[in-house]
Structures are given as C-alpha cells and as structure tokens.
Design a protein around this motif. Sequence first.
Motif, PDB file in Angstrom:
ATOM      1  N   ASN A 239       6.297 -25.938  45.347  1.00 15.15           N
ATOM      2  CA  ASN A 239       6.045 -24.602  44.815  1.00 15.15           C
ATOM      3  C   ASN A 239       5.443 -24.717  43.420  1.00 15.15           C
ATOM      4  O   ASN A 239       6.062 -25.247  42.506  1.00 15.15           O
ATOM      5  CB  ASN A 239       7.366 -23.829  44.761  1.00 15.15           C
ATOM      6  N   PHE A 240       4.188 -24.288  43.306  1.00 17.28           N
ATOM      7  CA  PHE A 240       3.491 -24.440  42.021  1.00 17.28           C
ATOM      8  C   PHE A 240       3.324 -23.102  41.302  1.00 17.28           C
ATOM      9  O   PHE A 240       2.505 -22.975  40.421  1.00 17.28           O
ATOM     10  CB  PHE A 240       2.106 -25.051  42.258  1.00 17.28           C
ATOM     11  N   THR A 241       4.089 -22.156  41.699  1.00 17.51           N
ATOM     12  CA  THR A 241       3.881 -20.799  41.206  1.00 17.51           C
ATOM     13  C   THR A 241       3.758 -20.710  39.687  1.00 17.51           C
ATOM     14  O   THR A 241       2.873 -20.045  39.156  1.00 17.51           O
ATOM     15  CB  THR A 241       5.045 -19.896  41.653  1.00 17.51           C
ATOM     16  N   ASN A 242       4.614 -21.432  38.989  1.00 15.75           N
ATOM     17  CA  ASN A 242       4.648 -21.261  37.542  1.00 15.75           C
ATOM     18  C   ASN A 242       3.753 -22.227  36.771  1.00 15.75           C
ATOM     19  O   ASN A 242       3.631 -22.117  35.562  1.00 15.75           O
ATOM     20  CB  ASN A 242       6.086 -21.448  37.020  1.00 15.75           C
ATOM     21  N   VAL A 243       3.201 -23.154  37.495  1.00 19.16           N
ATOM     22  CA  VAL A 243       2.445 -24.207  36.809  1.00 19.16           C
ATOM     23  C   VAL A 243       1.263 -23.641  36.037  1.00 19.16           C
ATOM     24  O   VAL A 243       1.012 -24.019  34.894  1.00 19.16           O
ATOM     25  CB  VAL A 243       1.961 -25.268  37.831  1.00 19.16           C
ATOM     26  N   TYR A 244       0.551 -22.732  36.648  1.00 13.99           N
ATOM     27  CA  TYR A 244      -0.667 -22.237  36.016  1.00 13.99           C
ATOM     28  C   TYR A 244      -0.374 -21.527  34.691  1.00 13.99           C
ATOM     29  O   TYR A 244      -1.164 -21.630  33.745  1.00 13.99           O
ATOM     30  CB  TYR A 244      -1.416 -21.299  36.959  1.00 13.99           C
ATOM     31  N   ASP A 245       0.775 -20.867  34.628  1.00 12.21           N
ATOM     32  CA  ASP A 245       1.127 -20.174  33.391  1.00 12.21           C
ATOM     33  C   ASP A 245       1.219 -21.158  32.231  1.00 12.21           C
ATOM     34  O   ASP A 245       0.923 -20.829  31.085  1.00 12.21           O
ATOM     35  CB  ASP A 245       2.482 -19.459  33.551  1.00 12.21           C
ATOM     36  N   VAL A 246       1.641 -22.355  32.529  1.00 11.15           N
ATOM     37  CA  VAL A 246       1.826 -23.352  31.472  1.00 11.15           C
ATOM     38  C   VAL A 246       0.560 -24.188  31.256  1.00 11.15           C
ATOM     39  O   VAL A 246       0.148 -24.448  30.135  1.00 11.15           O
ATOM     40  CB  VAL A 246       3.007 -24.277  31.821  1.00 11.15           C
TER      41      VAL A 246
ATOM     42  N   GLY B  61      -2.935 -23.942  32.684  1.00 16.77           N
ATOM     43  CA  GLY B  61      -4.263 -23.336  32.494  1.00 16.77           C
ATOM     44  C   GLY B  61      -5.323 -24.138  33.224  1.00 16.77           C
ATOM     45  O   GLY B  61      -5.106 -25.305  33.579  1.00 16.77           O
ATOM     46  N   ALA B  62      -6.466 -23.509  33.440  1.00 21.08           N
ATOM     47  CA  ALA B  62      -7.530 -24.119  34.255  1.00 21.08           C
ATOM     48  C   ALA B  62      -8.093 -25.375  33.611  1.00 21.08           C
ATOM     49  O   ALA B  62      -8.425 -26.341  34.293  1.00 21.08           O
ATOM     50  CB  ALA B  62      -8.643 -23.105  34.480  1.00 21.08           C
ATOM     51  N   GLU B  63      -8.218 -25.385  32.309  1.00 24.14           N
ATOM     52  CA  GLU B  63      -8.808 -26.544  31.633  1.00 24.14           C
ATOM     53  C   GLU B  63      -7.962 -27.797  31.883  1.00 24.14           C
ATOM     54  O   GLU B  63      -8.492 -28.879  32.151  1.00 24.14           O
ATOM     55  CB  GLU B  63      -8.921 -26.256  30.137  1.00 24.14           C
ATOM     56  N   GLU B  64      -6.619 -27.619  31.817  1.00 24.72           N
ATOM     57  CA  GLU B  64      -5.735 -28.762  32.048  1.00 24.72           C
ATOM     58  C   GLU B  64      -5.801 -29.206  33.514  1.00 24.72           C
ATOM     59  O   GLU B  64      -5.746 -30.396  33.803  1.00 24.72           O
ATOM     60  CB  GLU B  64      -4.290 -28.412  31.667  1.00 24.72           C
ATOM     61  N   LEU B  65      -5.932 -28.222  34.383  1.00 32.00           N
ATOM     62  CA  LEU B  65      -6.029 -28.572  35.809  1.00 32.00           C
ATOM     63  C   LEU B  65      -7.305 -29.381  36.073  1.00 32.00           C
ATOM     64  O   LEU B  65      -7.297 -30.349  36.815  1.00 32.00           O
ATOM     65  CB  LEU B  65      -6.044 -27.303  36.677  1.00 32.00           C
TER      66      LEU B  65
ATOM     67  N   TYR C  91      -6.600 -21.380  41.401  1.00 31.59           N
ATOM     68  CA  TYR C  91      -6.812 -21.310  39.953  1.00 31.59           C
ATOM     69  C   TYR C  91      -8.147 -21.913  39.494  1.00 31.59           C
ATOM     70  O   TYR C  91      -8.681 -21.527  38.473  1.00 31.59           O
ATOM     71  CB  TYR C  91      -5.639 -21.943  39.212  1.00 31.59           C
ATOM     72  N   LEU C  92      -8.641 -22.902  40.261  1.00 29.61           N
ATOM     73  CA  LEU C  92      -9.921 -23.490  39.806  1.00 29.61           C
ATOM     74  C   LEU C  92     -11.129 -22.690  40.271  1.00 29.61           C
ATOM     75  O   LEU C  92     -12.225 -22.864  39.762  1.00 29.61           O
ATOM     76  CB  LEU C  92     -10.049 -24.940  40.266  1.00 29.61           C
ATOM     77  N   LEU C  93     -10.927 -21.832  41.256  1.00 28.92           N
ATOM     78  CA  LEU C  93     -12.056 -21.005  41.691  1.00 28.92           C
ATOM     79  C   LEU C  93     -11.957 -19.586  41.153  1.00 28.92           C
ATOM     80  O   LEU C  93     -12.691 -18.705  41.558  1.00 28.92           O
ATOM     81  CB  LEU C  93     -12.148 -20.992  43.226  1.00 28.92           C
TER      82      LEU C  93
END
Lengths: 183, 489
Positions: free
Chosen positions: A106-113, A115-119, B12-14
């Motif tokens: 479950n990655f629900t909260n990951v993006y909040d921390v 962000g796209a640049e880190e991903l 998130y990347l798209l």
Amino acid sequence: MNTELKLIRKSRLGNRKSQESLYLKYKTKWFMICLRYAIDKSQAEDMLQDSLVNIFSKIKQYDSSRGNFSQWSYRIVVNSCLICLRKWEKLTFDENHQNFNEKIDNFTNVYDVLGAEELIKLVQSLPTGYRLIFNMYVLEGYKHREIAELLDINIGTSKSQLAKAKKILRSKIELLFQTDIIK
Amino acid sequence: MKDNLESFFKKYLLKEDQLIEEWVEPSVDVWLNASKILDEKSKDKKIFWLWNLVGLLSLGLVVLVIYINNIESKNKSIIDSQKNKSITKISPPLNKNATRSLITYKTEQSISNPVETIKVLNSGKTPNSKTSMKETKTQVRGIENNLKTPTVNNFHKSYLTLSSKKYNFRSYTEKNERSKRIIYPDVNNPTIIEQLPLLKMHKYKLVVNEVLPDPIKDLLSIINVVPKSKAPNPHKHEISFFYGPSLTSTPMKASKEMALNGYKKLQVSANLGLKYKYFFNNEYYMNLGMEYLTVKSWSFSRNEYYYDSNGEYIDLNGNLINIITVPLPSPIGEMSTQITIRQSSNNTIKEGDLFIADMESHQKYQFVNIPIGLGIQKIIHNKHNFKLGVDLNISYMLNQENEFEASFSYNDNKSKMNLVKSDIINLQELNKKLFSISGELGYYYKLKDNIFIGLSTSYFRSLNNLYSQENIKTKMHGIKFNVGFSIKI
C-alpha cells in the motif's frame, strides 16, 4: 486542435517558429519521458535534443487520421531515448528468469512525502536495463512481447527485469519510509 | 495484472500537475541546439537535392544530345542512301593506271575558280613503296565546270582532316552539302569506304600515287593544305560544366605527443564547377574557372592524459565537468573545449587517473575555387579529345564548421565512458585563402559538332597550410574525379 494541426502542417514545411510552438506546448511532457529513461537531468536533455531532431525530421510521416500528435510524438521520444541509451552504453539484461514474490503493498501515503521529483530519482537510480523495462511496461504501457521485440530480448527476460526493478524500487521506498509508512 | 507499485508510479509520474514544476523544465539550450541541428539537416538536404538536380540535368542533356544525334544520323543515312545511287551514276571514269589510292568523289555542288595551289604529300612511285614521303607542290586545275576556290569563309565548319606528321590536309564540305565520300577507284564497282557525315571530323593519312587518276584531281581541288599550327580553328571558346567527388588527404606532421597512438583522417569532398577555355589554336588553350567545393573530413586520434591532481574537475556526483585543452593532431591543432564526461555507474574517477581518450572530430569546409591555367588538347579521329592541363588555384574558404566527439577510457581496465559531443569553441586561426596547383587529365567524347561529354581526373596539392600555426603542416593533396560536358563555341 485546429491550431495544433496548423502548427503541424507548417512544421512539416520546415517552419521553425511552428516547430518551436509545438515544442513549447509539449516540452514538459517530452522531457518527463526523457527524465524517466535518463540517469540525470543533463542526460535527459541530450535525449530530448535527439528526440526533437527526430520528431521534426519525421513529422512528415505523422498521419493525423491514425492517432493524435501527442501519442505519436511520445513514441518517437521513447524510441529516441532507447537509441541514446544504446549509443551511450552497452545495454545488458540479466537473463536470470527467477520469479520474485511480490507483496501487495500500500503506497497511499508515499506520494505525500516523496513527490514526483523523488520518484523520478528513484527510477533514475535503477540500473539501465531495469529502468528501461520498468518505464516501457509500467509507464508507457508496452506489452512484454513488444518490449522483447524492441530490445531484442526474450519475453522472460523482460518479465524478470521488471520484477527485479520493482523489487529494487520497493526496497528503496521501504528504506526511505520504513515499514510503518509502507505496509 | 498491475500491482500497487505499478499503479502508484503510473498515477503519480503521469500526473499533469507536476509538469509545471521547475525541475521538469529543460534548459533553453535544448531547443537552440536542436534547431541548429535541424537547420544543418535541412541545409544538407537542400545541397543533396541541388546536387541531384545538377546530375539529373546533366544526364538529361546528355540523353537529349544522344537522341538528337541519333535522329540526325538516321536522317543522314536516308540522304546518303539516296546519294549513293547518284554517285554510281555520275562517277567519272578512273584512270586505269592508277593503283590503289584514296580519292574522293565530288558531289554535285558547283565549284568555280578552279585554280588552287596546294601541297600534296607524295608517297613515291607506287603506293606500296617504302620510300619516305616528300613534299611537292602541285598546281591543280579543276576539271569540272564552275569550280570554285575553296576558302575558309566559303565552307561550313565541318571538314575532313587528312593528316601527315607535318601537315593537315583539309577537305572542306561546303555549306548545305550533306556528306562527302571517299572511294577506292575500282572502275567497275566504286566502293564507298568511308562516309563523312556532316559535322564530323576524321583524320586520314593521305597516300596517293604519283600518277594521279582523274578523280584524284577532284579530291585535290577541294584539299587545302596548311601547316597544323596555321590550320583554321573553328572553335575558339569552350565552356565546361563538371561535378564530381574527390578524395583528399592531409599529411600529418604533428608533434609526437599529439599523435601518441596514431592519427587517422578521411576526407571526402564534392565539387561543382564551370570552366571557360580559350583556344589559341587547335592544340593550346588557357582556362579560367569557378568551382564550388564542399569538403567533409573525419579525424580520429587517441591520446593519453591525466586528470589534474587537484581534482577540481570532478563534481560531487562523480560527473566530470571540465574545461580541457586537448592537443590534437592537425588540422585541428590544439583546442579548448568544454567537455562533460559522464562516467559509467560502476567506475569512480580518482584524482591522477590516467585516461585514454579516443577522439573523433568532424570538419566541414566550403570553398570557392578559381583555377587559372594552361593546357594542351589532342584530338584523335575527331571523336576522342584528350586534354592535359595545369592550373593554379586560388581558393577562398566560405564556411567552416567543427564538431568534436570523445570517448574516454581510464586506467588500465579502460572502462568505457559515455560518448560526449561538444562543439569546438576555440580553434586556431584558419587561413581563408588557399593556393594550390593541380594537374588535370581529361577525356572527352564528341557527341555532336560542338558538344562533348567527358571524364576527368586531377591531382591537386595545396601550396600553403590550412591553419596559420607554423608547426602544424596541413598541406592537403588529393585526387578529384569529375564528369561533365563541354560546349565549344
């Protein structure tokens, strides 16, 4: 849409202004693709440069009745990225077809921390072979069969590379957020 | 089936909203560089099509000339076949004492003023005699009514040339006269041994018997003998168009450290030109031309060097951003360029590492070339024209572009690093004016009275260096191949 078609028509005739307008419209989307395939921003810029040359050299081949320009141009950008990677380094793919047990996470909260640049940076940190297949399969929507044809590898190799890529990504995310964030 | 991780990255990347973020903004240089490359490509494309157009036009012209030539020959053969009948009928009786001689049959064209002083090379007593030819003067009177003295003005441009070592024997074809024939004097059955169609030129050795048959007088009456050098020159001017590829080499005399592990260079060029020739007489000419020359060269070299021990060129990510002065062999010479080196992920650059650099540079030059020279031509059987000429060329460089690529290896394992492309930012000063000397050997085939197609090859050597720096010798030399056509006026 009409404006875009006009720009495309003029770009076909070599009108640099129209080409620049198209570039300004799509540059971030194209660059985002390059960023995913590159190891850093500088390499992505080189890829984007090659992509631009390819797009505007081949724009005469674009047939509006067979799809929209954005989809066509994304394909060109992805292909240009592959060509660049091939040119810059020898692509190697691990032929070990070991299956990885993938947990349902479950990655629900990951993006909040993160962000796209880190991903993106996480994707960029993957070894080239893994990065390529992860991008092509997950983000561009290629099938394993298509990837195998494009990269001249086995379907099994494509699958195992994807699994390994996901394993690395998962472990890196886990490392960053510990198990209490990612269950 | 997509798992959560896949969906997560995809989601998130798209996402569209991230695209406005600053980190997804490519540098301004990307578009500038791409548009520069696109400009070059379209320029190359234009030049490519221009060359093709010139080639097609030349080919079209050649085909047209051949076509016209064929039609003319066809018409002529019809006229000749009609004339053959009349020849047999009106052929004058031949002297039976005459042995095998070359004679010509005068056509129905009326000739007046029969007195003409000519020189004839006499073969001796009999045609089979091996005695050397001697020069005699003979005054010949035309035997037919209304014979006319042949003068250059009276005659058409085309003529039959009968030659000996010393003289040209010219037999003129009058205006409106379609052809002239030479027959063996077989009394009962005159045989045509040669037909000379209008606008064609042939060479013969004239062998005559001292005892001339009557018809030979006809021949002599229309022969005007002049020394070769004083022979009338019907075409004083010639314009040639030519184009073709060339291979050039630049001998390297660079210092040892510049060519540590060898240096290779390949240079090809293409030229398109126009030449005007003025003929002093039938043999010698001077020429003046203008030629557009585009040269592309690839240079390959391998050099070793160390990174400076202060390590200031390595950034925190292990990428190397370097302003480097690379001692390259000529013609680039020493140059400064900004090179970004990306290392492969498995290797780490350390201070003081030994590097091997494989460097490849591309240069493009465009010249306009003005050849001025002298030459000599040799015409064989009036069909095959050989030209040998020497030119002094003054060339002016219109444009020059450089590109540089380097592949780096380091330490003994020679790990391959990423290829880097960079414009050369600082070069030595080029000599814009170049002088060279060239020798040309050309073969031209006559298609029509004044139109030739030809092949020529020439060797050229530059007299001064391409670069102004004294210790780098870049005197080019090479071979050019050209195809083209020429028109004589």
